[in-house]
Design a protein around this motif. Structure first.
Motif, short mmCIF file in Angstrom:
data_model
loop_
_atom_site.label_atom_id
_atom_site.label_comp_id
_atom_site.label_asym_id
_atom_site.label_seq_id
_atom_site.Cartn_x
_atom_site.Cartn_y
_atom_site.Cartn_z
N ALA A 272 0.67 -1.29 0.08
CA ALA A 272 0.10 -0.07 0.04
C ALA A 272 0.78 1.37 0.06
O ALA A 272 0.84 2.10 0.79
N ARG A 273 1.41 1.56 -1.09
CA ARG A 273 2.50 2.71 -1.16
C ARG A 273 1.89 4.08 -0.98
O ARG A 273 2.47 4.92 -0.65
N GLU A 274 0.77 4.13 -1.61
CA GLU A 274 -0.03 5.49 -1.69
C GLU A 274 -0.36 5.84 -0.37
O GLU A 274 -0.15 7.07 0.22
N ALA A 275 -0.87 4.76 0.54
CA ALA A 275 -1.40 5.16 1.95
C ALA A 275 0.17 5.21 2.66
O ALA A 275 0.00 6.26 3.50
N GLU A 276 1.05 4.73 2.37
CA GLU A 276 2.28 4.97 3.18
C GLU A 276 2.79 6.41 2.75
O GLU A 276 3.22 7.24 3.73
N ARG A 277 2.51 6.86 1.63
CA ARG A 277 3.14 7.97 0.96
C ARG A 277 2.38 9.51 1.77
O ARG A 277 2.97 10.20 2.41
N VAL A 278 1.15 8.87 1.94
CA VAL A 278 0.25 9.91 2.53
C VAL A 278 0.26 10.17 4.02
O VAL A 278 0.39 11.33 4.39
N LEU A 279 0.66 8.90 4.85
CA LEU A 279 1.01 8.98 6.14
C LEU A 279 2.42 9.80 6.59
O LEU A 279 2.37 10.49 7.61
N THR A 280 3.17 9.37 5.89
CA THR A 280 4.84 9.71 6.08
C THR A 280 4.82 11.23 6.33
O THR A 280 4.58 12.02 5.41
N GLY A 281 5.37 11.66 7.54
CA GLY A 281 5.39 12.98 8.07
C GLY A 281 4.25 13.69 8.44
O GLY A 281 4.17 14.83 8.79
#
Length: 339
Positions: A272-281
Motif C-alpha cells: 500500500a505505497r500510496e497510503a504510506e506516502r500519505v501518512l509519512t510526515g
C-alpha cells in the motif's frame, strides 16, 4: 492423476540442470498445494523433483541486520525462529495465521511464494478459467466472486493470491534469490509477481527452469514494531477475505516511517505505497489513518459481491495503525493472536 516420475535432489546445481532438461518437471517442497492440484488435474507434471534434502533450510542473520531465509525452511520453523519473532513479528504472526499446524510443518517458504489461487473456478477443471486455460474466460466476474480482487484485477481474472506470509514479506521489501543454469539472480518481491493484465496464467517473473534458493529481508528497524491481522470467514484454517501487515514508527506524534501491505485483495500481496506516502510526515491520528486508507483504496474496482472489502480494509488500516500507536509492546505472536 497423471503418472509422473520422481527424483530426490541432492544438490542445487544438479537440481537446476534437471529442471532445465525436463520442461515438465516441477519442484516438490512440502507439496501442500502442488499435490492437491495434481489430484484434481489442475497440475499435471511429468516429473517431481523433491528438494527437501537440499541445504536450503537455514535462517541466518546478515551482517547488516537483515535475515536470509532458505527456500526449504518450513513455515513452522520460520514462525518459531527467535530472530524472526524479534525483528519481524508481523512475519511470524502471518505464518501462524496460515493453514493448520500440520500443514505448516510441511509447507516451505519457497513453495508458499509459488502457491496458486484457491479460486473455485481455477481449481475445478470442468469450469472455464483464464489462469488455468488461457482464453477460456473468467466466469467469476459474473459468478461467485465474493472473495475476488478489488485492486489490480481485470476482466480476465479476479482471483486473489492466498499467501499470508507473502503479505508480510511484501511490507518489508523481501528479495527472492534463485538459481538457473545461467547463474544466480534476484527479484524484489515487488517485481516477483506479474500484473494480471490479459495474461493471468503468467504469474511470476521467475525465469524458466529457475529454483528459488532463499528469501532475504533487508534490515528494517520499524519492522520490530509490526503486527499482522487476518480476517476470515471462520476462526480456524481458512483463507483470508482481507488481511494486513503493518509497521509504524511514530515520533512526537508524527509518522516517521510506516509499512503497509494488504492480502486477499489482489492477485499478489499488495504493498500500500500510496497510503504510506500519505501518512509519512503527517499526524498519527485515526483521521489520518482513514484518509491514507481512502487514498490507497481509491483505485479499487469492485464487483457486485466483493465491495465489502473496501470498508473492511479501511477499518483494518485504522485499527492496526491505532494499535501500533499504543505505548505497550505487542505480545509474542501466537496462532490465536494472528487471526
Amino acid at each position: 492423476m497423471r503418472e509422473f516420475g520422481y527424483r530426490r535432489a541432492s544438490d542445487v546445481p544438479g537440481t537446476v540442470a534437471l529442471l532445465g532438461s525436463e520442461p515438465e518437471a516441477r519442484v516438490l517442497g512440502g507439496g501442500t498445494n502442488l499435490v492437491d492440484l495434481m489430484k484434481t488435474g489442475v497440475e499435471r507434471p511429468g516429473l517431481l523433483i523433491d528438494v527437501r534434502e537440499l541445504p536450503l533450510d537455514r535462517i541466518e542473520v546478515s551482517d547488516d541486520g537483515g535475515l536470509r531465509i532458505g527456500a526449504t525452511v518450513t513455515n513452522s520453523d520460520l514462525a518459531a525462529h527467535p530472530e524472526v519473532r524479534r525483528r519481524y513479528p508481523a512475519l511470524a504472526a502471518a505464518v501462524l495465521a496460515g493453514a493448520s499446524g500440520q500443514l505448516r510443518n510441511m509447507a516451505t517458504v519457497g513453495g508458499n511464494l509459488l502457491q496458486r489461487t484457491r479460486c473455485g473456478y481455477f481449481t475445478d477443471v470442468t469450469k472455464a478459467c483464464n489462469k488455468r486455460t488461457p482464453g477460456s474466460g473468467c466466469p467469476a466476474v459474473e459468478g461467485e466472486h465474493h472473495n475476488g480482487a478489488i485492486l489490480g484485477a481485470t476482466e480476465h481474472c479476479v482471483a486473489v493470491h492466498p499467501s499470508d506470509m507473502g503479505v508480510a514479506l511484501a511490507a518489508f521489501d523481501a528479495v527472492v534469490s534463485y538459481e538457473t543454469a545461467e547463474g544466480t539472480g534476484e527479484l524484489p518481491l515487488a517485481d516477483f509477481y506479474l500484473a494480471v493484465g490479459s495474461t493471468p496464467h503468467l504469474e511470476t517473473a521467475l525465469p524458466s527452469g529457475a529454483l528459488i534458493t532463499a528469501v532475504t529481508l533487508p534490515p528494517a528497524p520499524v519492522a520490530a514494531h509490526s503486527r499482522y491481522r487476518k480476517v476470515r470467514e471462520r476462526a480456524s484454517y481458512a483463507f483470508a477475505i482481507g488481511s494486513i501487515a503493518a509497521a509504524l514508527d511514530v515520533r512526537d506524534g508524527v509518522v516517521h516511517e510506516v509499512r503497509l501491505a494488504f492480502g486477499a485483495v489482489a492477485s499478489r500481496p499488495w504493498r500500500a505505497r500510496e497510503a504510506e506516502r500519505v501518512l509519512t510526515g503527517g499526524p498519527a491520528t485515526a483521521e489520518a489513518f482513514a484518509a491514507a486508507a481512502d487514498a490507497e483504496l481509491a483505485a479499487a474496482k469492485t464487483l457486485p459481491h466483493n465491495g465489502y472489502k473496501v470498508t473492511l480494509m479501511r477499518n483494518l488500516v485504522v485499527a492496526m495503525l491505532t494499535e501500533l500507536t499504543e505505548p505497550t509492546e505487542p505480545s509474542e505472536p501466537t496462532e490465536g493472536a494472528a487471526r
